[in-house]
Design a protein around this motif. Structure first.
Motif, PDB file in Angstrom:
ATOM      1  N   THR A 246       0.849  -1.188   0.000  1.00  0.00           N
ATOM      2  CA  THR A 246       0.000   0.000   0.000  1.00  0.00           C
ATOM      3  C   THR A 246       0.883   1.235   0.000  1.00  0.00           C
ATOM      4  OG1 THR A 246      -1.725  -1.160   1.254  1.00  0.00           O
ATOM      5  CG2 THR A 246      -1.793   1.251   1.246  1.00  0.00           C
TER       6      THR A 246
ATOM      7  N   THR B  75       3.408  13.957  -0.816  1.00  0.00           N
ATOM      8  CA  THR B  75       1.975  13.794  -1.081  1.00  0.00           C
ATOM      9  C   THR B  75       1.515  12.484  -0.474  1.00  0.00           C
ATOM     10  OG1 THR B  75       2.211  15.001  -3.173  1.00  0.00           O
ATOM     11  CG2 THR B  75       0.219  13.674  -2.864  1.00  0.00           C
ATOM     12  N   TYR B  76       0.558  12.554   0.451  1.00  0.00           N
ATOM     13  CA  TYR B  76       0.117  11.383   1.194  1.00  0.00           C
ATOM     14  C   TYR B  76      -1.163  10.798   0.594  1.00  0.00           C
ATOM     15  CZ  TYR B  76       3.597  12.492   4.700  1.00  0.00           C
ATOM     16  OH  TYR B  76       4.795  12.719   5.332  1.00  0.00           O
ATOM     17  N   GLU B  77      -1.237   9.486   0.654  1.00  0.00           N
ATOM     18  CA  GLU B  77      -2.429   8.781   0.200  1.00  0.00           C
ATOM     19  C   GLU B  77      -3.479   8.774   1.300  1.00  0.00           C
ATOM     20  OE1 GLU B  77      -2.808   7.652  -3.017  1.00  0.00           O
ATOM     21  OE2 GLU B  77      -0.934   8.805  -3.200  1.00  0.00           O
ATOM     22  N   SER B  78      -4.702   8.454   0.895  1.00  0.00           N
ATOM     23  CA  SER B  78      -5.803   8.415   1.840  1.00  0.00           C
ATOM     24  C   SER B  78      -5.494   7.434   2.968  1.00  0.00           C
ATOM     25  CB  SER B  78      -7.075   7.991   1.108  1.00  0.00           C
ATOM     26  OG  SER B  78      -8.152   7.857   2.005  1.00  0.00           O
ATOM     27  N   GLY B  79      -5.695   7.892   4.188  1.00  0.00           N
ATOM     28  CA  GLY B  79      -5.454   7.039   5.344  1.00  0.00           C
ATOM     29  C   GLY B  79      -4.095   7.243   5.979  1.00  0.00           C
TER      30      GLY B  79
ATOM     31  N   VAL C 128      -1.199  10.272   7.177  1.00  0.00           N
ATOM     32  CA  VAL C 128      -1.059  11.696   7.447  1.00  0.00           C
ATOM     33  C   VAL C 128       0.371  12.031   7.836  1.00  0.00           C
ATOM     34  CG1 VAL C 128      -3.471  12.018   8.092  1.00  0.00           C
ATOM     35  CG2 VAL C 128      -1.801  11.404   9.851  1.00  0.00           C
TER      36      VAL C 128
ATOM     37  N   THR D 261      -0.566   0.629  -8.444  1.00  0.00           N
ATOM     38  CA  THR D 261      -1.571  -0.040  -7.625  1.00  0.00           C
ATOM     39  C   THR D 261      -1.300  -1.526  -7.702  1.00  0.00           C
ATOM     40  OG1 THR D 261      -3.206   1.685  -8.060  1.00  0.00           O
ATOM     41  CG2 THR D 261      -4.011  -0.436  -7.250  1.00  0.00           C
TER      42      THR D 261
END
Lengths: 119, 113
Positions: free
Chosen positions: A44, A56-60, A62, B102
């Motif tokens: 992930t 730049t951070y992905e969802s979930g 921080v 992904t």
């Protein structure tokens, strides 16, 4: 292809503490990525780190929990802050580099990973 | 012991047989696909890639097939060897600089001597 090293290779840490993972690349690369691989799971993406700009951070994910530095084109760090047992994972650094097809291919290579266990 | 692959689907093959590992990808806009091999205690290793303008690409003992109609990718390994035992992941992305990969769920390949 780029050769990537990570330090430490593994660590056991107490909850509430922080660990900084280092990633070193043998060539200058623009794009660096940090991934997490929890036990028995796939990879992930945590964040993308470009030199000279904020990650730049992905969802979930921080910045307060996973601060990232990218001081130059060959190095990055990921800190796992205020750790809990749920943070036990393999953390992988990855870089994007031109592949066998030259400037029109964007292959992604991975470091060996840092195996973190939080007790 | 190594924790990667403990809960992944497993393909068990006899040494010398051919292996086929399948992957369904999610984004119909993806135009670049990669297969990675992850051995115990190591990071993922690039095996072979394919772009969406192709439906087949061959490497050394490996072939990747792409079916865009059903969003399916497969990796074929010829004459499977014990050293092929690993977890295999497919990954998809848009073939521009900086776009994220992904990853699929992964398949553990076990080669029986």
């Amino acid at each position: 292809s780029a050769v990537i090293s990570q330090k430490p290779s593994r660590d056991i840490c107490q909850r509430g503490t922080s660990l900084t993972i280092q990633c070193q690349v043998d060539s200058q690369v623009t794009m660096m990525f940090w991934y997490r691989q929890q036990p028995g799971q796939s990879l992930t993406l945590i964040a993308t780190a470009n030199q000279g700009s904020e990650a730049t951070y992905e969802s979930g994910f921080v910045i307060d929990k996973f601060p990232i530095s990218r001081p130059n084109l060959t190095f990055s760090t990921l800190t796992v802050s205020n750790m809990s047992p749920e943070d036990s994972s393999i953390y992988l650094c990855s870089v994007e580099d031109h592949g066998s097809a030259g400037v029109y291919s964007y292959e992604q290579y991975f470091g060996p990973g840092t195996r973190l266990t939080v007790t | 012991g190594e924790s990667v692959g403990l809960h992944l689907p497993t393909l068990s093959v006899q040494e010398g047989d051919n292996s086929i590992i399948n992957c369904a990808y999610s984004n119909s806009a993806s135009d670049y696909f990669i297969w990675y091999k992850q051995e115990s205690g190591k990071g993922p290793q690039f095996i072979i890639d394919i772009r969406s303008n192709m439906d087949k690409r061959q490497g050394q003992r490996v072939t990747v097939l792409l079916n865009k109609t059903v969003k399916h990718l497969s990796l074929q390994i010829a004459a499977t060897q014990p050293g092929d035992s690993a977890v295999y992941f497919c990954a998809e992305k848009l073939n521009n600089a900086g776009n994220m990969l992904t990853f699929g769920g992964g398949t553990r390949l076990m080669v029986k001597p």
